[in-house]
Design an enzyme around this catalytic site. Sequence first.
Site, PDB file in Angstrom:
ATOM      1  CE  LYS A   1      60.723  37.448  75.724  1.00  0.00           C
ATOM      2  NZ  LYS A   1      61.150  37.464  74.522  1.00  0.00           N
TER       3      LYS A   1
ATOM      4  CE  LYS B   1      56.705  40.625  74.937  1.00  0.00           C
ATOM      5  NZ  LYS B   1      56.291  39.266  74.789  1.00  0.00           N
TER       6      LYS B   1
ATOM      7  NE  ARG C   1      61.015  37.712  66.455  1.00  0.00           N
ATOM      8  CZ  ARG C   1      60.348  39.228  66.520  1.00  0.00           C
ATOM      9  NH1 ARG C   1      59.993  39.852  64.808  1.00  0.00           N
ATOM     10  NH2 ARG C   1      60.039  39.740  67.492  1.00  0.00           N
TER      11      ARG C   1
HETATM   12  N1  LIG Z   1      56.877  39.891  67.149  1.00  0.00           N
HETATM   13  C1  LIG Z   1      55.602  38.595  68.167  1.00  0.00           C
HETATM   14  O1  LIG Z   1      55.856  38.055  68.217  1.00  0.00           O
HETATM   15  C2  LIG Z   1      56.580  39.659  69.884  1.00  0.00           C
HETATM   16  C3  LIG Z   1      55.654  39.156  70.786  1.00  0.00           C
HETATM   17  C4  LIG Z   1      55.819  40.372  71.774  1.00  0.00           C
HETATM   18  C5  LIG Z   1      56.154  41.193  71.831  1.00  0.00           C
HETATM   19  N2  LIG Z   1      57.213  41.408  70.600  1.00  0.00           N
HETATM   20  C6  LIG Z   1      58.237  42.133  70.811  1.00  0.00           C
HETATM   21  O2  LIG Z   1      57.416  44.038  70.080  1.00  0.00           O
HETATM   22  C7  LIG Z   1      58.301  44.911  69.613  1.00  0.00           C
HETATM   23  C8  LIG Z   1      57.638  44.940  67.815  1.00  0.00           C
HETATM   24  O3  LIG Z   1      58.420  43.707  67.508  1.00  0.00           O
HETATM   25  P1  LIG Z   1      57.715  42.784  65.787  1.00  0.00           P
HETATM   26  O4  LIG Z   1      58.213  41.532  66.304  1.00  0.00           O
HETATM   27  O5  LIG Z   1      56.327  43.618  65.458  1.00  0.00           O
HETATM   28  O6  LIG Z   1      59.492  43.435  65.367  1.00  0.00           O
HETATM   29  P2  LIG Z   1      59.012  43.776  62.879  1.00  0.00           P
HETATM   30  O7  LIG Z   1      60.549  43.554  62.997  1.00  0.00           O
HETATM   31  O8  LIG Z   1      58.037  42.615  62.883  1.00  0.00           O
HETATM   32  O9  LIG Z   1      58.338  44.540  63.771  1.00  0.00           O
HETATM   33  C9  LIG Z   1      58.878  46.252  63.588  1.00  0.00           C
HETATM   34  C10 LIG Z   1      58.200  47.543  62.867  1.00  0.00           C
HETATM   35  O10 LIG Z   1      58.607  47.959  63.558  1.00  0.00           O
HETATM   36  C11 LIG Z   1      58.797  49.049  61.901  1.00  0.00           C
HETATM   37  N3  LIG Z   1      59.454  50.352  62.503  1.00  0.00           N
HETATM   38  C12 LIG Z   1      61.107  50.606  62.789  1.00  0.00           C
HETATM   39  N4  LIG Z   1      61.110  51.259  63.035  1.00  0.00           N
HETATM   40  C13 LIG Z   1      60.232  52.234  62.997  1.00  0.00           C
HETATM   41  C14 LIG Z   1      60.285  53.615  62.673  1.00  0.00           C
HETATM   42  N5  LIG Z   1      61.545  55.003  63.510  1.00  0.00           N
HETATM   43  N6  LIG Z   1      59.573  53.986  62.627  1.00  0.00           N
HETATM   44  C15 LIG Z   1      58.064  53.935  62.717  1.00  0.00           C
HETATM   45  N7  LIG Z   1      58.229  52.171  62.497  1.00  0.00           N
HETATM   46  C16 LIG Z   1      59.072  51.671  62.464  1.00  0.00           C
HETATM   47  C17 LIG Z   1      59.352  48.548  60.216  1.00  0.00           C
HETATM   48  O11 LIG Z   1      59.117  49.106  59.690  1.00  0.00           O
HETATM   49  C18 LIG Z   1      58.288  46.948  61.480  1.00  0.00           C
HETATM   50  O12 LIG Z   1      57.073  47.405  61.242  1.00  0.00           O
HETATM   51  C19 LIG Z   1      59.213  44.456  69.847  1.00  0.00           C
HETATM   52  O13 LIG Z   1      59.886  44.713  71.360  1.00  0.00           O
HETATM   53  C20 LIG Z   1      59.680  42.974  69.977  1.00  0.00           C
HETATM   54  O14 LIG Z   1      60.382  42.451  71.006  1.00  0.00           O
HETATM   55  C21 LIG Z   1      57.065  41.030  69.768  1.00  0.00           C
HETATM   56  O1  LIG Z   2      60.286  36.390  68.494  1.00  0.00           O
HETATM   57  P1  LIG Z   2      61.160  36.926  69.716  1.00  0.00           P
HETATM   58  O2  LIG Z   2      62.491  36.388  70.008  1.00  0.00           O
HETATM   59  O3  LIG Z   2      61.432  38.608  69.501  1.00  0.00           O
HETATM   60  O4  LIG Z   2      60.454  36.426  71.262  1.00  0.00           O
HETATM   61  C1  LIG Z   2      58.921  37.572  70.714  1.00  0.00           C
HETATM   62  C2  LIG Z   2      58.146  37.440  71.890  1.00  0.00           C
HETATM   63  O5  LIG Z   2      58.707  38.119  73.259  1.00  0.00           O
HETATM   64  C3  LIG Z   2      57.858  36.026  72.263  1.00  0.00           C
HETATM   65  O6  LIG Z   2      56.984  35.740  73.394  1.00  0.00           O
END
Ligand SMILES: NC(=O)c1ccc[n+]([C@@H]2O[C@H](COP(=O)([O-])OP(=O)(O)OC[C@H]3O[C@@H](n4cnc5c(N)ncnc54)[C@H](O)[C@@H]3O)[C@@H](O)[C@H]2O)c1
Ligand SMILES: O=P(O)(O)OC[C@H](O)CO
Length: 346
Positions: free
Chosen positions: A192, A107, A256
Site C-alpha cells: 500500500k 512494512k 511519510r
Molecule cells: N511510523 C509509523 O506510523 C508506522 C506505522 C506502522 C508501520 N510502520 C513501519 O515501521 C517500520 C519502522 O518505521 P518507523 O516509522 O519507526 O521509522 P523511523 O524512521 O521513525 O525510525 C527508524 C528507526 O530505526 C533505527 N535504525 C535504522 N537502521 C538501524 C539499524 N541498522 N540498527 C538499529 N536501528 C536502526 C533508526 O535509528 C530509527 O530509530 C517501517 O517498516 C514502517 O513502514 C511505521
Molecule cells: O508514514 P508512513 O507512510 O510510513 O505510513 C505509516 C503506516 O504504515 C500507516 O499505517
Amino acid sequence: MSDKVAVLVAGSWGTALANVLAANELDVHIWSRSPEQVLEINEQHTNSRYLPGMALSSHLKATADMKEAVTGAAAVLIAAPSSAMREVCRQLKTCIEEDSIVIHATKGFETESLKRMSTVISEEISRNESSIVVLSGPSHAEEVIRQCPTTVVVASGDQKAAETAQDLFMNAYFRVYTNRDMIGVELAGALKNIIALGAGMSDGLGFGDNAKAALLTRGLAEISRIGVEMGANPLTFAGLAGVGDLVVTATSKHSRNWRAGFMLGEGKPLDEVLSSMGMVVEGIRTTKAAYAFSEKFGVQMPIANQLYHVLFEQRDPRNAVEALMGRNPKTEMETMPLQTWEQWHT
Ligand SMILES: NC(=O)c1ccc[n+]([C@@H]2O[C@H](COP(=O)([O-])OP(=O)(O)OC[C@H]3O[C@@H](n4cnc5c(N)ncnc54)[C@H](O)[C@@H]3O)[C@@H](O)[C@H]2O)c1
Ligand SMILES: O=P(O)(O)OC[C@H](O)CO
C-alpha cells in the site's frame, strides 16, 4: 508467562507501540543503538527526534544493550525499517530466549532477495516462519501516541501466538484483530505504500479527488492481484491491513509516503525529498520490489511500474499519468484478483 516485553528499535513506530505496551502495565524494555536516545527516553520520557512534543510512559525503560532488553522477555517486538531487519535480527539471534514470541511491525521487503520480513526474521533467528506474528493495519505513530482510537491486525500461522500478541496490545484505544493470512497481511501492509506515494504525487501535481479515488481503487486491484499470485487470501485486501491501511496512508498528512509523493509531484528530485524526510519512506524500496514481482510473476502492476519509472528512471510524473490513462480499454472484472484465487482454491 513473564510480563517483560522487548521492543527493537526506538523509531516512531517502535516507540509508539512500546508506549501502548507500557500503558497495558507490561514491563517494557526498548532497545536503541543510540545512547543519547536511551538517556532521553529514561530521563525525560520523550523521543523528540521521532515523536516531537509527546510524553512517553515513565514506566518505559530504554537500553542500548540488546541482551539486557531481550533477556527474560516473553515477547520481542521488532519495528525496524525493512533495510535494517536482517542486521537487527543477526544481533537478536545471539540473545533471544527460545520461548519468546517474535512479533514484527515492519512494512516492506528485503529488496535484494525480494523476501518478506517474516522470512528474513526466520532465517536469521532460526525459527519456523509460521510461528512469527506480523502486526499491521491503519496506524500512524503520531495518533497512537495520542491514544486516538486505532485498529490493527495480528497475523500468524500460529493462532496461539497471534492471540498472545492480541492480548499484549489490546486496550481501550488500541483494538487488535487476529488473522491467519500472514502472507496477505505482510504483502498488503508493504504494497500500500506504493499507492500512497502515487496519491501524494497526484496531490502534488494538483489533481483532484477523482484522481485520488482512481489511484486508491485501481491501486487496491493491482496490489490484490499480485498478492493473490504470491499466496495471499484476496479478502485480506478488503480488511484492515489492505483497504484500511491504504486509505490512511494515501490520505493522511502524517504519512511519510504520501508526503514524499507530494514533494515529488511538486517537482522536487528524489534525493532532496529523502534528505528532507529524516525518517524511513518504505514505499521507495517497495516500488523497486513490486517492479521485480510484476516481472517475476507476470502480473500487471501499471501504477507501481509507472512509479518505478518516475523514481528510478527520471520519468516526468505527468508522462506517467498520461501512460496510465492511455492504456488499452479493459473490462473492470477481468482485472480483479478473485478469478485467480478461485482457480487456485476450488
Ligand atoms: N511510523 C509509523 O506510523 C508506522 C506505522 C506502522 C508501520 N510502520 C513501519 O515501521 C517500520 C519502522 O518505521 P518507523 O516509522 O519507526 O521509522 P523511523 O524512521 O521513525 O525510525 C527508524 C528507526 O530505526 C533505527 N535504525 C535504522 N537502521 C538501524 C539499524 N541498522 N540498527 C538499529 N536501528 C536502526 C533508526 O535509528 C530509527 O530509530 C517501517 O517498516 C514502517 O513502514 C511505521
Ligand atoms: O508514514 P508512513 O507512510 O510510513 O505510513 C505509516 C503506516 O504504515 C500507516 O499505517
